[in-house]
Design a protein around this motif. Structure first.
Motif, PDB file in Angstrom:
ATOM      1  N   ASP A  21       0.820  -1.217   0.000  1.00  0.00           N
ATOM      2  CA  ASP A  21       0.000   0.000   0.000  1.00  0.00           C
ATOM      3  C   ASP A  21       0.846   1.256   0.000  1.00  0.00           C
ATOM      4  N   SER A  22       2.150   1.103   0.166  1.00  0.00           N
ATOM      5  CA  SER A  22       3.036   2.262   0.129  1.00  0.00           C
ATOM      6  C   SER A  22       2.949   2.917  -1.234  1.00  0.00           C
ATOM      7  N   ALA A  23       2.582   4.178  -1.239  1.00  0.00           N
ATOM      8  CA  ALA A  23       2.355   4.892  -2.493  1.00  0.00           C
ATOM      9  C   ALA A  23       2.050   6.344  -2.167  1.00  0.00           C
ATOM     10  N   MET A  24       1.975   7.150  -3.225  1.00  0.00           N
ATOM     11  CA  MET A  24       1.450   8.506  -3.109  1.00  0.00           C
ATOM     12  C   MET A  24      -0.035   8.420  -3.407  1.00  0.00           C
ATOM     13  N   TYR A  25      -0.848   8.954  -2.537  1.00  0.00           N
ATOM     14  CA  TYR A  25      -2.289   8.927  -2.729  1.00  0.00           C
ATOM     15  C   TYR A  25      -2.769  10.345  -3.055  1.00  0.00           C
ATOM     16  N   PHE A  26      -3.430  10.454  -4.191  1.00  0.00           N
ATOM     17  CA  PHE A  26      -3.939  11.742  -4.639  1.00  0.00           C
ATOM     18  C   PHE A  26      -5.458  11.789  -4.516  1.00  0.00           C
TER      19      PHE A  26
END
Lengths: 118, 114
Positions: A86-91
């Motif tokens: 789930d590690s990510a950039m969330y926009f």
């Protein structure tokens, strides 16, 4: 100029923990979205939300994800039990969509929340 | 299902030179097309969009894009690049018929040499 805001800018959490990512869409917008971008990969659609319910979701948006508009201004994404992937950039994004004959309109994106799951 | 291809992962141009970033899409009907720019550590900013009408669209920061139905392309152009244009550029497709999700290409990273 109105803009979409997101908090926090960076969130670090341990695997298995719940996280809530927050967004304040542009005030007169009616549609709200979450996208994510895993490092080095494409921006991917997660979910869209209109009139207090999910209008569309992708395969990524499984049971561990949920969205909510708890009040008149905030829009949240909850990940119930985080995984390493789930590690990510969330926009967060929002759009006006007042035109009945226009299914797609401009989506305005926030600066993102970088989620790091350890 | 719709898809977007940006064939160039990385492009380097000199400041003042012209720029063209390629975008090809796959979709059964005329899609809605967008170009977004992402500066390091920033969100996605809409540069321009095509919904219908004139196939040459103007955007912010001096960018333009041309929709070519015969080639399924929506290439982004700028006649003279500035150092501040260094960023990642994403082409995106939005479908008609009620689906609002944008499908993004993998992006093109632009470097500008002095």
């Amino acid at each position: 100029e109105p803009e979409v805001t997101q908090t926090p800018s960076h969130q670090v959490t341990q695997m298995g923990q719940e996280v809530i990512l927050r967004c304040v869409p542009i005030s007169n917008h009616l549609y709200f979205y979450w996208y994510r971008q895993i490092l080095g990969q494409k921006v991917e659609f997660l979910v869209s939300f209109y009139n207090n319910e999910i209008s569309e979701k992708s395969e990524i948006f499984d049971d561990q994800f949920s969205v909510e508009r708890p009040d008149g201004s905030n829009f949240t994404l909850k990940i119930r039990s985080t995984k390493l992937e789930d590690s990510a950039m969330y926009f967060c994004a929002s759009s006006v969509s007042e035109l009945a004959d226009q299914s797609v309109d401009e989506q305005y994106f926030g600066p993102g929340t970088r989620l790091t799951v350890t | 299902a719709q898809s977007v291809t940006q064939p160039d992962i990385h492009i380097t141009v000199s400041e003042g030179a012209s720029l063209e970033l390629r975008c090809n899409y796959s979709y059964g009907a005329t899609p809605y097309l967008f170009w977004y720019v992402q500066s390091p550590g920033q969100g996605l900013q809409l540069l321009l969009k095509y919904f219908s009408g004139d196939t040459l669209v103007q955007g912010i920061k001096g960018f333009e894009a041309e929709f070519k139905r015969s080639q399924s392309s929506f290439n982004l152009r700028k006649p003279s690049v500035h150092w501040s244009d260094a960023a990642e550029y994403f082409c995106a497709v939005g479908a008609v018929g009620g689906r609002r999700a944008l499908t993004f290409g993998s992006g093109t990273r632009l470097q500008v040499q002095p």
